[in-house]
Design an enzyme around this catalytic site. Structure first.
Site, PDB file in Angstrom:
ATOM      1  N   CYS A 171       0.829  -1.208   0.000  1.00 60.94           N
ATOM      2  CA  CYS A 171       0.000   0.000   0.000  1.00 60.94           C
ATOM      3  C   CYS A 171       0.869   1.266   0.000  1.00 60.94           C
ATOM      4  O   CYS A 171       2.039   1.238   0.412  1.00 60.94           O
ATOM      5  CB  CYS A 171      -0.898   0.038   1.229  1.00 60.94           C
ATOM      6  SG  CYS A 171      -2.196  -1.200   1.236  1.00 60.94           S
ATOM      7  N   GLU A 215       0.679   3.863   1.918  1.00 61.78           N
ATOM      8  CA  GLU A 215       1.069   4.312   3.259  1.00 61.78           C
ATOM      9  C   GLU A 215       2.329   3.588   3.722  1.00 61.78           C
ATOM     10  O   GLU A 215       3.255   4.196   4.266  1.00 61.78           O
ATOM     11  CB  GLU A 215      -0.061   4.045   4.260  1.00 61.78           C
ATOM     12  CG  GLU A 215      -1.345   4.798   3.965  1.00 61.78           C
ATOM     13  CD  GLU A 215      -2.287   4.061   3.020  1.00 61.78           C
ATOM     14  OE1 GLU A 215      -1.811   3.293   2.156  1.00 61.78           O
ATOM     15  OE2 GLU A 215      -3.504   4.260   3.150  1.00 61.78           O
ATOM     16  N   CYS A 248      -6.093   0.873   5.020  1.00 63.09           N
ATOM     17  CA  CYS A 248      -6.520  -0.497   5.317  1.00 63.09           C
ATOM     18  C   CYS A 248      -6.037  -0.882   6.722  1.00 63.09           C
ATOM     19  O   CYS A 248      -5.222  -0.198   7.340  1.00 63.09           O
ATOM     20  CB  CYS A 248      -5.973  -1.466   4.262  1.00 63.09           C
ATOM     21  SG  CYS A 248      -4.223  -1.860   4.462  1.00 63.09           S
TER      22      CYS A 248
HETATM   23  N1  THU Z   1      -4.391   0.576  -1.153  1.00 68.28           N
HETATM   24  C1  THU Z   1      -3.492   1.434  -0.617  1.00 68.28           C
HETATM   25  O1  THU Z   1      -2.457   1.734  -1.205  1.00 68.28           O
HETATM   26  N2  THU Z   1      -3.778   1.963   0.591  1.00 68.28           N
HETATM   27  C2  THU Z   1      -4.916   1.731   1.294  1.00 68.28           C
HETATM   28  O2  THU Z   1      -5.038   2.160   2.428  1.00 68.28           O
HETATM   29  C3  THU Z   1      -6.004   0.995   0.678  1.00 68.28           C
HETATM   30  C4  THU Z   1      -5.599   0.159  -0.490  1.00 68.28           C
HETATM   31  C5  THU Z   1      -4.104  -0.002  -2.474  1.00 68.28           C
HETATM   32  C6  THU Z   1      -3.811  -1.486  -2.469  1.00 68.28           C
HETATM   33  C7  THU Z   1      -4.205  -1.866  -3.877  1.00 68.28           C
HETATM   34  O3  THU Z   1      -3.114  -1.617  -4.731  1.00 68.28           O
HETATM   35  C8  THU Z   1      -5.323  -0.899  -4.227  1.00 68.28           C
HETATM   36  O4  THU Z   1      -5.223   0.188  -3.316  1.00 68.28           O
HETATM   37  C9  THU Z   1      -6.719  -1.511  -4.153  1.00 68.28           C
HETATM   38  O5  THU Z   1      -6.948  -2.089  -2.910  1.00 68.28           O
END
Ligand code: THU
Length: 131
Positions: free
Chosen positions: A52, A54, A86
């Site tokens: 992710c 973050e 998440c």
């Molecule tokens: N994702 C993030 O980068 N941060 C979050 O807090 C939520 C999800 C990304 C993971 C994946 O590449 C895409 O968003 C869809 O879930």
């Protein structure tokens, strides 16, 4: 929050590697020395290996010797509403942020949600384990 921090997150989102979800995320950390460290989501064809935005930002900052974080902005330009971190990212953020640190997230700079790490991860019993 300073619009500059959200703008840095929005610019990082443009560099997202997200061919599978097509959901771009950018994160920008304001560090204690005033610098900004960004991260974006990096997906993988083995989906569980996706990192992710973050956590990308945290890893980049720690790798460059920065551990003191004042604020975090997250931009999700492909959503129609503010998307919060998440569960996995909430846990990682709590490792390096004090509970009263503010984060701000939104699809765009005009409509954001602002809250603390403690609000994102309440009852964080392990927070003081290393102290
Ligand atoms: N994702 C993030 O980068 N941060 C979050 O807090 C939520 C999800 C990304 C993971 C994946 O590449 C895409 O968003 C869809 O879930």
């Amino acid at each position: 929050m300073d619009k500059v921090l959200f703008q840095a997150a929005a610019e990082a989102a443009v560099r997202s590697y997200s061919p599978y979800s097509k959901f771009r995320v950018g994160a920008a950390l304001l560090c204690g020395d005033g610098s900004i460290v960004v991260g974006t989501n990096v997906e993988n064809r083995s989906f569980g290996l996706t990192i992710c935005a973050e956590r990308s930002a945290i890893v980049a900052a720690i790798s460059s010797g920065k551990r003191d974080f004042k604020e975090l902005a997250i931009a999700t330009p492909d959503s129609t509403y503010p998307v919060s971190p998440c569960g996995a990212c909430r846990q990682v953020l709590s490792e390096f942020f004090s509970p009263d640190t503010f984060i701000e997230f939104g699809a765009n700079a005009e409509e954001t949600v602002r809250c603390t790490i403690a609000e994102l991860l309440p009852h964080d019993a392990l927070h003081d384990l290393k102290d």
